[in-house]
Motif scaffolding. Structure first.
Motif, mmCIF file in Angstrom:
data_model
loop_
_atom_site.group_PDB
_atom_site.id
_atom_site.type_symbol
_atom_site.label_atom_id
_atom_site.label_comp_id
_atom_site.label_asym_id
_atom_site.label_seq_id
_atom_site.Cartn_x
_atom_site.Cartn_y
_atom_site.Cartn_z
ATOM 1 N N PRO A 1 0.813 -1.226 0.000
ATOM 2 C CA PRO A 1 0.000 0.000 0.000
ATOM 3 C C PRO A 1 0.841 1.269 0.000
ATOM 4 O O PRO A 1 0.492 2.244 -0.685
ATOM 5 N N PHE A 2 1.945 1.276 0.753
ATOM 6 C CA PHE A 2 2.802 2.460 0.800
ATOM 7 C C PHE A 2 3.503 2.695 -0.532
ATOM 8 O O PHE A 2 3.627 3.823 -0.997
ATOM 9 N N ARG A 3 3.943 1.617 -1.162
ATOM 10 C CA ARG A 3 4.618 1.745 -2.455
ATOM 11 C C ARG A 3 3.654 2.237 -3.533
ATOM 12 O O ARG A 3 4.010 3.061 -4.377
ATOM 13 N N ALA A 4 2.431 1.722 -3.495
ATOM 14 C CA ALA A 4 1.426 2.148 -4.474
ATOM 15 C C ALA A 4 1.033 3.605 -4.242
ATOM 16 O O ALA A 4 0.859 4.368 -5.201
ATOM 17 N N LEU A 5 0.891 4.002 -2.985
ATOM 18 C CA LEU A 5 0.535 5.392 -2.671
ATOM 19 C C LEU A 5 1.637 6.355 -3.118
ATOM 20 O O LEU A 5 1.360 7.443 -3.621
ATOM 21 N N TRP A 6 2.891 5.943 -2.907
ATOM 22 C CA TRP A 6 4.007 6.811 -3.306
ATOM 23 C C TRP A 6 4.016 7.022 -4.819
ATOM 24 O O TRP A 6 4.182 8.145 -5.301
ATOM 25 N N SER A 7 3.815 5.956 -5.570
ATOM 26 C CA SER A 7 3.791 6.086 -7.033
ATOM 27 C C SER A 7 2.570 6.896 -7.475
ATOM 28 O O SER A 7 2.650 7.673 -8.433
ATOM 29 N N PHE A 8 1.446 6.744 -6.764
ATOM 30 C CA PHE A 8 0.249 7.512 -7.091
ATOM 31 C C PHE A 8 0.512 9.010 -6.987
ATOM 32 O O PHE A 8 0.118 9.777 -7.877
ATOM 33 N N CYS A 9 1.180 9.444 -5.922
ATOM 34 C CA CYS A 9 1.417 10.886 -5.767
ATOM 35 C C CYS A 9 2.418 11.406 -6.796
ATOM 36 O O CYS A 9 2.335 12.561 -7.231
ATOM 37 N N VAL A 10 3.343 10.551 -7.261
ATOM 38 C CA VAL A 10 4.271 10.952 -8.322
ATOM 39 C C VAL A 10 3.506 11.204 -9.623
ATOM 40 O O VAL A 10 3.698 12.228 -10.298
ATOM 41 N N TYR A 11 2.613 10.291 -9.979
ATOM 42 C CA TYR A 11 1.840 10.435 -11.212
ATOM 43 C C TYR A 11 0.854 11.597 -11.116
ATOM 44 O O TYR A 11 0.667 12.353 -12.086
ATOM 45 N N LEU A 12 0.210 11.742 -9.959
ATOM 46 C CA LEU A 12 -0.779 12.811 -9.803
ATOM 47 C C LEU A 12 -0.123 14.180 -9.867
ATOM 48 O O LEU A 12 -0.675 15.116 -10.458
ATOM 49 N N GLU A 13 1.054 14.303 -9.275
ATOM 50 C CA GLU A 13 1.776 15.581 -9.340
ATOM 51 C C GLU A 13 2.065 15.972 -10.782
ATOM 52 O O GLU A 13 1.998 17.150 -11.157
ATOM 53 N N ALA A 14 2.361 14.977 -11.616
ATOM 54 C CA ALA A 14 2.735 15.245 -13.005
ATOM 55 C C ALA A 14 1.607 15.887 -13.799
ATOM 56 O O ALA A 14 1.854 16.667 -14.716
ATOM 57 N N VAL A 15 0.355 15.584 -13.438
ATOM 58 C CA VAL A 15 -0.776 16.062 -14.247
ATOM 59 C C VAL A 15 -1.743 16.948 -13.460
ATOM 60 O O VAL A 15 -2.795 17.324 -13.968
ATOM 61 N N SER A 16 -1.405 17.283 -12.226
ATOM 62 C CA SER A 16 -2.324 18.056 -11.383
ATOM 63 C C SER A 16 -2.612 19.455 -11.928
ATOM 64 O O SER A 16 -3.648 20.054 -11.614
ATOM 65 N N VAL A 17 -1.730 19.974 -12.759
ATOM 66 C CA VAL A 17 -1.909 21.329 -13.282
ATOM 67 C C VAL A 17 -2.840 21.369 -14.497
ATOM 68 O O VAL A 17 -3.218 22.457 -14.956
ATOM 69 N N LEU A 18 -3.252 20.215 -15.015
ATOM 70 C CA LEU A 18 -4.074 20.189 -16.226
ATOM 71 C C LEU A 18 -5.381 20.985 -16.110
ATOM 72 O O LEU A 18 -5.733 21.715 -17.046
ATOM 73 N N PRO A 19 -6.140 20.888 -15.011
ATOM 74 C CA PRO A 19 -7.354 21.724 -14.916
ATOM 75 C C PRO A 19 -7.057 23.215 -14.994
ATOM 76 O O PRO A 19 -7.813 23.973 -15.618
ATOM 77 N N GLN A 20 -5.948 23.649 -14.367
ATOM 78 C CA GLN A 20 -5.580 25.061 -14.416
ATOM 79 C C GLN A 20 -5.233 25.477 -15.841
ATOM 80 O O GLN A 20 -5.649 26.547 -16.313
ATOM 81 N N LEU A 21 -4.502 24.642 -16.533
ATOM 82 C CA LEU A 21 -4.138 24.959 -17.917
ATOM 83 C C LEU A 21 -5.360 24.965 -18.828
ATOM 84 O O LEU A 21 -5.428 25.744 -19.781
ATOM 85 N N ARG A 22 -6.332 24.112 -18.522
ATOM 86 C CA ARG A 22 -7.562 24.098 -19.320
ATOM 87 C C ARG A 22 -8.336 25.404 -19.140
ATOM 88 O O ARG A 22 -8.895 25.954 -20.107
ATOM 89 N N MET A 23 -8.355 25.937 -17.920
ATOM 90 C CA MET A 23 -9.001 27.232 -17.682
ATOM 91 C C MET A 23 -8.292 28.340 -18.451
ATOM 92 O O MET A 23 -8.921 29.218 -19.040
ATOM 93 N N ILE A 24 -6.964 28.278 -18.449
ATOM 94 C CA ILE A 24 -6.175 29.272 -19.174
ATOM 95 C C ILE A 24 -6.461 29.177 -20.672
ATOM 96 O O ILE A 24 -6.581 30.191 -21.369
ATOM 97 N N GLN A 25 -6.573 27.954 -21.160
ATOM 98 C CA GLN A 25 -6.843 27.741 -22.585
ATOM 99 C C GLN A 25 -8.178 28.362 -22.991
ATOM 100 O O GLN A 25 -8.316 28.904 -24.091
#
Length: 277
Positions: free
Chosen positions: A166-190
């Motif tokens: 569970p800890f290993r999966a959670l750590w990888s989850f936050c790495v992937y989520l950080e990579a794309v977390s800005v997409l909603p903000q960029l969509r608003m800008i677009q």
């Protein structure tokens, strides 16, 4: 003596005009060259590459501080994506939990400060009078559209350490989520095309943060870090970490280009052409 001040050309403006006259392909090549030169400069001036991670986190915190100043001074959250702030709070919370369960250091402290600041922004956007200025109709990318794919990917590619799954999966989850977390903000800008100044500062700070974080890994590869090179060839997870860093950087690259361009031209108004971000 004749006054020749008016005949002296501003080198910054001259360079800005020259860049403006280049075609898209030439500007892309120049951008890549500039990034390589900056990497080489960091390589020669920063001995401890972990410093880049600290600078990345400080840049992110500075971006949040800009948003807090905007809300305090203008009593407005116009142009800000609540979904991006929620995604940021999620991955920081997960990363803090994993840090306390697995290992913790100066990065844990910086993450805690950034999470606190992000939660304040979320509170302002949902529970204070400035919530009335939130442009909900433009914030169309819902957080679960981003979270669910990251969960699936985390179950597939995660670290192979001695920690519980569970800890290993959670750590990888936050790495992937950080990579794309800005997409909603960029969509608003677009959608808006003309970016409000403080929002632009915030997104640029995120772009700078991502560049510093990506540079950390690239510089270690350039120096021939044996452990890292062996890790990249040992499984899917190390490759996904590096790929996530690169994806984050390129997601924000276009916006950062137009941000710098607008200030080089002396306008300070970021106007994005069709198709950017």
């Amino acid at each position: 003596m004749a006054d020749v001040t008016g005949k002296v050309k501003d080198p910054v403006l001259v360079l800005a005009r020259w860049l403006r006259n280049r075609n898209a392909r030439e500007r892309t090549m120049l951008g890549v060259l500039g990034g390589v030169l900056l990497l080489l400069l960091l390589w020669r001036t920063i001995e401890d590459h972990d410093t880049l991670f600290v600078l990345a986190e400080l840049s992110h915190f500075a971006g949040i501080a800009v948003l807090a100043f905007k809300i305090h001074s203008r009593k407005s959250v116009a142009g800000l994506s609540l979904q991006t702030q929620l995604l940021t709070a999620i991955y920081l919370s997960v990363r803090l939990f994993c840090s306390f369960m697995m290992e913790y250091d100066i990065h844990t402290v910086l993450d805690a400060l950034t999470l606190l600041a992000t939660c304040i922004i979320v509170y302002c956007m949902t529970s204070t009078e400035v919530a009335l200025t939130y442009q909900k109709e433009q914030d169309k990318v819902k957080s679960y559209y981003v979270v669910v794919p990251c969960v699936v990917l985390a179950l597939i590619a995660h670290p192979s350490t001695s920690h519980a799954f569970p800890f290993r999966a959670l750590w990888s989850f936050c790495v992937y989520l950080e990579a794309v977390s800005v997409l909603p903000q960029l969509r608003m800008i677009q959608k808006s095309k003309v970016v409000e100044r403080f929002t632009a500062h915030y997104v640029f700070a995120l772009g700078l943060s991502r560049f510093m974080s990506c540079a950390h890994w690239l510089l270690q590869i350039m120096e021939g870090n044996k452990y890292l090179l062996q890790a990249l060839g040992s499984g899917l997870w190390p490759v996904m970490v590096l790929l996530s860093e690169i994806v984050q950087t390129f997601i924000l690259a276009d916006f950062c280009y137009y941000y710098v361009k607008s200030y080089a031209e002396g306008t300070g108004v970021i106007r994005l052409p069709t198709g950017v971000v």
